[in-house]
Scaffold this motif. Sequence first.
Motif, PDB file in Angstrom:
ATOM      1  N   LYS A  68      32.503  20.036 -17.236  1.00  0.00           N
ATOM      2  CA  LYS A  68      33.778  19.831 -16.546  1.00  0.00           C
ATOM      3  C   LYS A  68      33.827  20.608 -15.237  1.00  0.00           C
ATOM      4  O   LYS A  68      34.294  20.098 -14.210  1.00  0.00           O
ATOM      5  CB  LYS A  68      34.935  20.260 -17.455  1.00  0.00           C
ATOM      6  CG  LYS A  68      36.314  20.066 -16.829  1.00  0.00           C
ATOM      7  CD  LYS A  68      37.417  20.480 -17.792  1.00  0.00           C
ATOM      8  CE  LYS A  68      38.790  20.303 -17.146  1.00  0.00           C
ATOM      9  NZ  LYS A  68      39.879  20.719 -18.071  1.00  0.00           N
ATOM     10  N   ALA A  69      33.339  21.844 -15.259  1.00  0.00           N
ATOM     11  CA  ALA A  69      33.338  22.673 -14.050  1.00  0.00           C
ATOM     12  C   ALA A  69      32.443  22.071 -12.975  1.00  0.00           C
ATOM     13  O   ALA A  69      32.784  22.068 -11.784  1.00  0.00           O
ATOM     14  CB  ALA A  69      32.886  24.089 -14.387  1.00  0.00           C
ATOM     15  N   LEU A  70      31.285  21.548 -13.372  1.00  0.00           N
ATOM     16  CA  LEU A  70      30.361  20.937 -12.417  1.00  0.00           C
ATOM     17  C   LEU A  70      30.961  19.673 -11.808  1.00  0.00           C
ATOM     18  O   LEU A  70      30.832  19.419 -10.606  1.00  0.00           O
ATOM     19  CB  LEU A  70      29.033  20.620 -13.104  1.00  0.00           C
ATOM     20  CG  LEU A  70      28.212  21.829 -13.555  1.00  0.00           C
ATOM     21  CD1 LEU A  70      26.992  21.380 -14.356  1.00  0.00           C
ATOM     22  CD2 LEU A  70      27.775  22.662 -12.357  1.00  0.00           C
ATOM     23  N   PHE A  71      31.636  18.880 -12.630  1.00  0.00           N
ATOM     24  CA  PHE A  71      32.282  17.662 -12.126  1.00  0.00           C
ATOM     25  C   PHE A  71      33.391  18.017 -11.130  1.00  0.00           C
ATOM     26  O   PHE A  71      33.545  17.375 -10.091  1.00  0.00           O
ATOM     27  CB  PHE A  71      32.862  16.851 -13.283  1.00  0.00           C
ATOM     28  CG  PHE A  71      31.836  16.226 -14.181  1.00  0.00           C
ATOM     29  CD1 PHE A  71      30.537  16.010 -13.742  1.00  0.00           C
ATOM     30  CD2 PHE A  71      32.165  15.856 -15.479  1.00  0.00           C
ATOM     31  CE1 PHE A  71      29.581  15.425 -14.573  1.00  0.00           C
ATOM     32  CE2 PHE A  71      31.224  15.264 -16.310  1.00  0.00           C
ATOM     33  CZ  PHE A  71      29.930  15.054 -15.866  1.00  0.00           C
ATOM     34  N   TYR A  81      30.329   5.538  -9.082  1.00  0.00           N
ATOM     35  CA  TYR A  81      30.559   6.185 -10.376  1.00  0.00           C
ATOM     36  C   TYR A  81      30.714   7.699 -10.204  1.00  0.00           C
ATOM     37  O   TYR A  81      30.121   8.308  -9.320  1.00  0.00           O
ATOM     38  CB  TYR A  81      29.402   5.894 -11.343  1.00  0.00           C
ATOM     39  CG  TYR A  81      29.257   4.423 -11.658  1.00  0.00           C
ATOM     40  CD1 TYR A  81      29.876   3.866 -12.774  1.00  0.00           C
ATOM     41  CD2 TYR A  81      28.521   3.593 -10.826  1.00  0.00           C
ATOM     42  CE1 TYR A  81      29.748   2.518 -13.066  1.00  0.00           C
ATOM     43  CE2 TYR A  81      28.383   2.234 -11.103  1.00  0.00           C
ATOM     44  CZ  TYR A  81      29.008   1.701 -12.223  1.00  0.00           C
ATOM     45  OH  TYR A  81      28.891   0.361 -12.487  1.00  0.00           O
ATOM     46  N   SER A  82      31.517   8.281 -11.079  1.00  0.00           N
ATOM     47  CA  SER A  82      31.723   9.734 -11.063  1.00  0.00           C
ATOM     48  C   SER A  82      31.474  10.278 -12.464  1.00  0.00           C
ATOM     49  O   SER A  82      31.356   9.530 -13.439  1.00  0.00           O
ATOM     50  CB  SER A  82      33.144  10.078 -10.605  1.00  0.00           C
ATOM     51  OG  SER A  82      34.105   9.527 -11.497  1.00  0.00           O
ATOM     52  N   GLU A  83      31.371  11.616 -12.563  1.00  0.00           N
ATOM     53  CA  GLU A  83      31.169  12.311 -13.835  1.00  0.00           C
ATOM     54  C   GLU A  83      29.915  11.794 -14.559  1.00  0.00           C
ATOM     55  O   GLU A  83      29.910  11.618 -15.780  1.00  0.00           O
ATOM     56  CB  GLU A  83      32.409  12.212 -14.717  1.00  0.00           C
ATOM     57  CG  GLU A  83      33.648  12.811 -14.058  1.00  0.00           C
ATOM     58  CD  GLU A  83      34.845  12.923 -14.989  1.00  0.00           C
ATOM     59  OE1 GLU A  83      34.657  12.785 -16.219  1.00  0.00           O
ATOM     60  OE2 GLU A  83      35.952  13.160 -14.478  1.00  0.00           O
ATOM     61  N   CYS A  84      28.852  11.575 -13.778  1.00  0.00           N
ATOM     62  CA  CYS A  84      27.584  11.130 -14.363  1.00  0.00           C
ATOM     63  C   CYS A  84      26.747  12.350 -14.766  1.00  0.00           C
ATOM     64  O   CYS A  84      26.632  13.310 -14.001  1.00  0.00           O
ATOM     65  CB  CYS A  84      26.802  10.290 -13.362  1.00  0.00           C
ATOM     66  SG  CYS A  84      27.694   8.823 -12.773  1.00  0.00           S
ATOM     67  N   SER A  85      26.151  12.310 -15.940  1.00  0.00           N
ATOM     68  CA  SER A  85      25.313  13.417 -16.411  1.00  0.00           C
ATOM     69  C   SER A  85      24.377  12.926 -17.501  1.00  0.00           C
ATOM     70  O   SER A  85      24.520  11.799 -17.997  1.00  0.00           O
ATOM     71  CB  SER A  85      26.180  14.570 -16.949  1.00  0.00           C
ATOM     72  OG  SER A  85      26.826  14.170 -18.156  1.00  0.00           O
ATOM     73  N   PHE A  86      23.434  13.785 -17.876  1.00  0.00           N
ATOM     74  CA  PHE A  86      22.554  13.501 -19.004  1.00  0.00           C
ATOM     75  C   PHE A  86      22.403  14.782 -19.809  1.00  0.00           C
ATOM     76  O   PHE A  86      22.192  15.862 -19.258  1.00  0.00           O
ATOM     77  CB  PHE A  86      21.187  13.010 -18.534  1.00  0.00           C
ATOM     78  CG  PHE A  86      20.251  12.701 -19.672  1.00  0.00           C
ATOM     79  CD1 PHE A  86      20.379  11.534 -20.394  1.00  0.00           C
ATOM     80  CD2 PHE A  86      19.254  13.603 -20.033  1.00  0.00           C
ATOM     81  CE1 PHE A  86      19.522  11.250 -21.456  1.00  0.00           C
ATOM     82  CE2 PHE A  86      18.395  13.331 -21.082  1.00  0.00           C
ATOM     83  CZ  PHE A  86      18.532  12.150 -21.803  1.00  0.00           C
ATOM     84  N   THR A  87      22.505  14.649 -21.124  1.00  0.00           N
ATOM     85  CA  THR A  87      22.404  15.803 -22.025  1.00  0.00           C
ATOM     86  C   THR A  87      21.324  15.558 -23.074  1.00  0.00           C
ATOM     87  O   THR A  87      21.288  14.496 -23.689  1.00  0.00           O
ATOM     88  CB  THR A  87      23.753  16.065 -22.729  1.00  0.00           C
ATOM     89  OG1 THR A  87      24.771  16.229 -21.745  1.00  0.00           O
ATOM     90  CG2 THR A  87      23.680  17.315 -23.589  1.00  0.00           C
ATOM     91  N   ILE A 131      26.654  25.592  -7.679  1.00  0.00           N
ATOM     92  CA  ILE A 131      26.043  26.763  -8.322  1.00  0.00           C
ATOM     93  C   ILE A 131      27.115  27.773  -8.729  1.00  0.00           C
ATOM     94  O   ILE A 131      27.058  28.360  -9.818  1.00  0.00           O
ATOM     95  CB  ILE A 131      25.019  27.417  -7.379  1.00  0.00           C
ATOM     96  CG1 ILE A 131      23.832  26.471  -7.169  1.00  0.00           C
ATOM     97  CG2 ILE A 131      24.533  28.741  -7.948  1.00  0.00           C
ATOM     98  CD1 ILE A 131      22.822  26.962  -6.166  1.00  0.00           C
ATOM     99  N   GLN A 132      28.106  27.979  -7.871  1.00  0.00           N
ATOM    100  CA  GLN A 132      29.204  28.898  -8.220  1.00  0.00           C
ATOM    101  C   GLN A 132      29.934  28.416  -9.463  1.00  0.00           C
ATOM    102  O   GLN A 132      30.256  29.210 -10.359  1.00  0.00           O
ATOM    103  CB  GLN A 132      30.171  29.012  -7.047  1.00  0.00           C
ATOM    104  CG  GLN A 132      29.631  29.801  -5.870  1.00  0.00           C
ATOM    105  CD  GLN A 132      30.583  29.827  -4.692  1.00  0.00           C
ATOM    106  OE1 GLN A 132      31.530  29.040  -4.606  1.00  0.00           O
ATOM    107  NE2 GLN A 132      30.339  30.737  -3.757  1.00  0.00           N
ATOM    108  N   ALA A 133      30.199  27.113  -9.540  1.00  0.00           N
ATOM    109  CA  ALA A 133      30.888  26.550 -10.704  1.00  0.00           C
ATOM    110  C   ALA A 133      30.057  26.729 -11.963  1.00  0.00           C
ATOM    111  O   ALA A 133      30.589  27.043 -13.041  1.00  0.00           O
ATOM    112  CB  ALA A 133      31.179  25.074 -10.468  1.00  0.00           C
ATOM    113  N   LEU A 134      28.748  26.561 -11.844  1.00  0.00           N
ATOM    114  CA  LEU A 134      27.853  26.733 -12.987  1.00  0.00           C
ATOM    115  C   LEU A 134      27.898  28.166 -13.497  1.00  0.00           C
ATOM    116  O   LEU A 134      28.093  28.415 -14.695  1.00  0.00           O
ATOM    117  CB  LEU A 134      26.428  26.356 -12.580  1.00  0.00           C
ATOM    118  CG  LEU A 134      25.322  26.718 -13.575  1.00  0.00           C
ATOM    119  CD1 LEU A 134      25.496  25.932 -14.872  1.00  0.00           C
ATOM    120  CD2 LEU A 134      23.947  26.451 -12.968  1.00  0.00           C
ATOM    121  N   VAL A 135      27.719  29.116 -12.606  1.00  0.00           N
ATOM    122  CA  VAL A 135      27.674  30.526 -13.002  1.00  0.00           C
ATOM    123  C   VAL A 135      29.004  30.984 -13.592  1.00  0.00           C
ATOM    124  O   VAL A 135      29.033  31.715 -14.593  1.00  0.00           O
ATOM    125  CB  VAL A 135      27.290  31.399 -11.783  1.00  0.00           C
ATOM    126  CG1 VAL A 135      27.409  32.882 -12.128  1.00  0.00           C
ATOM    127  CG2 VAL A 135      25.875  31.071 -11.317  1.00  0.00           C
TER     128      VAL A 135
END
Length: 282
Positions: A68-71, A81-87, A131-135
């Motif tokens: 959520k933070a990364l999005f 498209y938005s909020e695309c990811s792979f887990t 990167i800030q959002a990730l950390v």
Amino acid sequence: RSAVVKAIKNDISIYAIHTALDVAKGGVSYRMAQEMGLKNVHTLIPKSQLIKKLVTYVPCDHTAQVKKALFTAGAGQLGNYSECSFTQNGSGTFKGNEESNPQLGEKLVLEEVGENALSVTFLPHLETRVIQALVQSHPYEEVSYEITTLENSYQNIGMGVIGELSEELSVEDFLGKTKSVFKTGVIRSSLSRKRNIKKVALLGGSGAFAIKNALQSGADAYITADLKYHDFFQGQDILLCDVGHYESEQFTKNILHEYLTEKFSNFAVLCAKARTNPVNYY
């Protein structure tokens, strides 16, 4: 130079975005296509090696909050498209030293934790924010991540456009329309074998370098400027149209005027009427 001096003397700021508008969706070439009334318009030469990919490793029960933070930071955007990811699920190991302060487990003890490998894409200008959002959202004291650049093309950034006329035109009618739209006294064109024009490529300013791209895209005609003598020899299977450098970029100020007027409705935005074309036609 004289314009800069006058601006300084009159406390006027100058903001130059010429190159950015050349490659932006909705920029110089897109406006040319709009003036020509083209439909199904898209970028002729999309920029490659632009999209970046972030891969990080997150405890399973914290994956949603990191994602959520990364999005929110702008990652995960792919075209429409938005909020695309792979887990991908797996396990991670770590052992903290005496100076560590692990959120999970204990220092000096080898830990194995169920983790997800989380992947998202983003554009280069968002890297610091992502990167800030990730950390800030990640539970670990030391966050492991990797960033790579993808080969994928990005349709929203690139040179030139290509689109279609609403109806097919003869070469003569097409040249007449082009001459009228770009308000030019003359169009230099190739001796093309084409008899009718439907698919049109355009690139504002000096566009000889993209003739091959226009040909490969299947365009019937290519509108640009600053073509040299030998460039026209490439125009047997495509109608090359040199409308003039100034003429091809003349609508750019309208893009800025319309954008600023929309964004600052209570602010007066004026569009210069001065003609700065150094080329005259007789």
